[in-house]
Scaffold this active site. Structure first.
Site, PDB file in Angstrom:
ATOM      1  CG  HIS A   1      -1.129   0.684 -19.247  1.00 51.74           C
ATOM      2  ND1 HIS A   1      -0.827   1.019 -20.331  1.00 51.74           N
ATOM      3  CD2 HIS A   1      -1.297   1.334 -18.172  1.00 51.74           C
ATOM      4  CE1 HIS A   1      -2.164   1.920 -19.749  1.00 51.74           C
ATOM      5  NE2 HIS A   1      -2.348   2.281 -19.006  1.00 51.74           N
ATOM      6  CG  ASP A   2       0.437   1.157 -23.886  1.00 49.96           C
ATOM      7  OD1 ASP A   2      -0.729   1.195 -22.406  1.00 49.96           O
ATOM      8  OD2 ASP A   2       0.474   2.180 -24.175  1.00 49.96           O
ATOM      9  CB  THR A   3       2.998  -5.542 -23.137  1.00 51.35           C
ATOM     10  OG1 THR A   3       3.206  -4.585 -21.973  1.00 51.35           O
ATOM     11  CG2 THR A   3       3.644  -3.909 -24.472  1.00 51.35           C
TER      12      THR A   3
ATOM     13  CB  ILE B   1      -1.342  -3.474 -27.855  1.00 41.85           C
ATOM     14  CG1 ILE B   1      -1.594  -2.270 -27.302  1.00 41.85           C
ATOM     15  CG2 ILE B   1      -0.871  -2.813 -29.121  1.00 41.85           C
ATOM     16  CD1 ILE B   1      -0.392  -1.202 -27.772  1.00 41.85           C
TER      17      ILE B   1
END
Ligand SMILES: *[C@@H]1O[C@H](CO)[C@@H](O)[C@H](O)[C@H]1NC(C)=O
Ligand SMILES: *[C@@H]1O[C@H](CO)[C@@H](O)[C@H](O)[C@H]1NC(C)=O
Ligand SMILES: *[C@@H]1O[C@H](CO)[C@@H](O)[C@H](O)[C@H]1NC(C)=O
Ligand SMILES: *[C@@H]1O[C@H](CO)[C@@H](O)[C@H](O)[C@H]1NC(C)=O
Ligand SMILES: *[C@@H]1O[C@H](CO)[C@@H](O)[C@H](O)[C@H]1NC(C)=O
Ligand SMILES: *[C@@H]1O[C@H](CO)[C@@H](O)[C@H](O)[C@H]1NC(C)=O
Ligand SMILES: *[C@@H]1O[C@H](CO)[C@@H](O)[C@H](O)[C@H]1NC(C)=O
Ligand SMILES: *[C@@H]1O[C@H](CO)[C@@H](O)[C@H](O)[C@H]1NC(C)=O
Ligand SMILES: *[C@@H]1O[C@H](CO)[C@@H](O)[C@H](O)[C@H]1NC(C)=O
Ligand SMILES: *[C@@H]1O[C@H](CO)[C@@H](O)[C@H](O)[C@H]1NC(C)=O
Ligand SMILES: *[C@@H]1O[C@H](CO)[C@@H](O)[C@H](O)[C@H]1NC(C)=O
Ligand SMILES: *[C@@H]1O[C@H](CO)[C@@H](O)[C@H](O)[C@H]1NC(C)=O
Length: 480
Positions: free
Chosen positions: A226-228, A21
């Site tokens: 992981h989210d980045t 994200i």
């Protein structure tokens, strides 16, 4: 390039790891040596360690795992290039399957037991881990998990205030990145479970110069990429790891720091991950060099076994194809590796997922096998046989795999055993309702408010993907 990567994981969801994200890094604490309210979990005093046990090549092993990145992506990052100059680059180091959780299990338990998802699992108490091997020699250990709410937390995830935006909630901690807590032989033994600590404990243990000899460190879901993105994780490494390399309480003269990834982002290539051995324990003449020996996550076990003369788990750590010991350690201990190196055709495909039978595979279910007691430990010790193991239950003696899902059954190891340390003392909570897709976790206080990552991630994927498509349209218009 970054947009393309994000688009790839949005559209081709089934063939890539979860990712990305758009968020910007901001430091969670004033420095890696200081505690922070952003870490949520309070420190619980200084860890108590037995006296130092000297190893043949190093005295401290610190593993730091970040997430979901292909080799070339990490290699193109200036921060990783910088760090490479200070250590040895292992450029033929492989994860063992997909997705995350099975790799974390493999690195501490020597197997992923057929797992092919990130569900809630627990592994019975007769299945051993590296902790059994270390404790047999009184070698201290800990795992430090960023944003874990309290020591020994067994919940599925933890949601807290979003410290980057100060708006709403965010799930920073996940059980699937905490391999040891999945094993009942750790989670169900109080003295062991409480060695799984948070980052405020880390700051405290560091200040007290009491970092143990074996460590597994998991940054949170934004700092680990992981989210980045890899750039976000690189910013975190510059904030956290780079200063600690200069801190004598962290990086002693005999410390090895293994910086690696759980798996590649892309599932359709073999699982080669960018891996560095850093720390003052890396021989000076090797710094800035590349070692192309074939290594896997099991090498982190076999190397530790060789260094301290340990026994073995009799699983991937004694598999002669997969267990090469880091060469500078093999040289110091007299262990002979298997000779597989470079881009050899002898390197097996390690991107297989879902097709490997085992107790954590509901479609190809088999019971837990006993360890291979004739496996040879690179440390020279015996294969560890835990209490309650039926040694005649060898891999060869297992019944053929059965498809439990086709019988409308869930995985028996997917229910929460209810082990809870929220009061600092072990309590077994009543059984939670079975759930094969997401365990609820037992930890009380496991998040106030529901996780917002899911929705936020989807929105971000959509908007970034949309931007990328607009970019293509703009590009086409420009060409026209
Ligand atoms: C928490 O994180 C935010 C964002 O990086 C930062 O502004 C704040 O100073 C942090 N808090 C502490 C105690 O370090
Ligand atoms: C790389 O290291 C040099 C020297 O320490 C430093 O000046 C530079 O900022 C670093 N670059 C990155 C991208 O971290
Ligand atoms: C580990 O420590 C215990 C208690 O101090 C001691 O009895 C035992 O002999 C030690 N084991 C080894 C292998 O040093
Ligand atoms: C955990 O240990 C308790 C005894 O303290 C035992 O009753 C329980 O069955 C164990 N749970 C698991 C999952 O092994
Ligand atoms: C660590 O190594 C440095 C440089 O080789 C040396 O000066 C120092 O005395 C060593 N420290 C310890 C505690 O051995
Ligand atoms: C694994 O990687 C190989 C390339 O090395 C590829 O041919 C194969 O399709 C991949 N397997 C899966 C299941 O994606
Ligand atoms: C060792 O690993 C290889 C490669 O994954 C595999 O083919 C082989 O079956 C394993 N050996 C044992 C004894 O499990
Ligand atoms: C290991 O030892 C061999 C034989 O002495 C030597 O050629 C090689 O360079 C050494 N490798 C490392 C990484 O120390
Ligand atoms: C390990 O323990 C489980 C649960 O008690 C049992 O079902 C299994 O047969 C045991 N496995 C071995 C290899 O002893
Ligand atoms: C499984 O459940 C589905 C839907 O509930 C049902 O149609 C099917 O017959 C069940 N299969 C078995 C083997 O019980
Ligand atoms: C904190 O550590 C002490 C031992 O130092 C232990 O008795 C207590 O249970 C721990 N509490 C938590 C919440 O981890
Ligand atoms: C956290 O756990 C809850 C409850 O099991 C689950 O519904 C949610 O999807 C999980 N969120 C993340 C980000 O893992």
């Amino acid at each position: 390039m970054r947009s393309a990567l994000i688009l790839g994981s949005t559209v081709a969801f089934a063939t890539t790891a979860f990712a990305a994200i758009a968020q910007s890094f901001a430091p969670p604490a004033a420095s890696p040596e200081q505690s922070s309210a952003n870490y949520t979990g309070q420190t619980n005093g200084t860890i108590s360690n037995p006296p130092l046990v000297k190893g043949k090549a190093f005295d401290r092993f610190i593993q730091i795992w970040i997430e979901n990145t292909d080799f070339e992506t990490a290699a193109s990052s200036p921060v990783f290039q910088n760090l490479s100059k200070q250590g040895v680059l292992f450029d033929q180091f492989y994860a063992v399957t997909h997705p995350s959780e099975p790799n974390y299990l493999a690195a501490v338990g020597g197997d992923f037991f057929g797992a092919a998802d990130d569900n809630f699992y627990h592994i019975p108490q007769n299945i051993s881990t590296v902790v059994d091997l270390l404790e047999a020699k009184n070698i201290s250990w800990a795992s430090y998990q960023e944003n874990m709410p309290y020591d020994g937390f067994t919940g599925f995830n933890f949601t807290q205030n979003n410290y980057l935006t100060n708006q709403g909630q965010y799930t920073y901690y996940v059980r699937k990145h905490n391999g040891l807590i999945v094993f009942d032989s750790v989670a169900n033994v109080t003295d062991r479970a409480l060695r799984i600590r948070n980052f405020n404990d880390f700051a405290n243990d560091l200040k007290a110069n009491d970092i143990p000899q074996w460590n597994f460190i998991t940054p949170n879901l934004v700092n680990d990429a992981h989210d980045t993105t890899i750039d976000f994780a690189a910013d975190w490494l510059n904030f956290w790891l780079v200063p600690l390399l200069e801190d004598p309480n962290f990086n002693t003269n005999r410390t090895i720091i293994l910086l690696t990834f759980d798996e590649t982002e892309t599932y359709t290539i073999n699982n080669r991950i960018f891996t560095l051995a850093l720390g003052n324990g890396v021989p000076k003449e090797l710094r800035g060099t590349t070692d192309s020996t074939f290594y896997t996550h099991y090498s982190a076990l076999s190397t530790v076994e060789a260094n301290w003369g340990l026994g073995a788990l009799g699983r991937g750590d004694t598999n002669a194809t997969l267990n090469n010991v880091f060469q500078f350690v093999a040289n110091a201990t007299g262990w002979k590796n298997n000779g597989i190196s470079g881009n050899s055709s002898a390197i097996p495909l390690l991107n297989l997922t879902g097709t490997i039978p085992g107790p954590l595979n509901v479609n190809l279910y088999q019971p837990f096998a006993a360890p291979n007691t004739s496996g040879i430990s690179p440390g020279g010790g015996p294969v560890f046989v835990a209490p309650g193991v039926n040694t005649s239950f060898t891999a060869a003696a297992l019944p053929p795999p059965v498809n439990l899902a086709a019988q409308n059954k869930t995985n028996p190891w997917g229910t929460d055993p209810g082990i809870d340390y929220s009061t600092g003392t072990k309590v077994i909570k009543p059984p939670a309702p079975a759930s094969s897709s997401s365990g609820s976790g037992s930890g009380s206080g496991s998040g106030s408010g529901s996780g917002t990552n899911g929705a936020a991630t989807l929105d971000a994927h959509m908007s970034v993907a949309a931007c990328f498509l607009l970019g293509i349209v703009a590009g086409v218009l420009a060409v026209l």
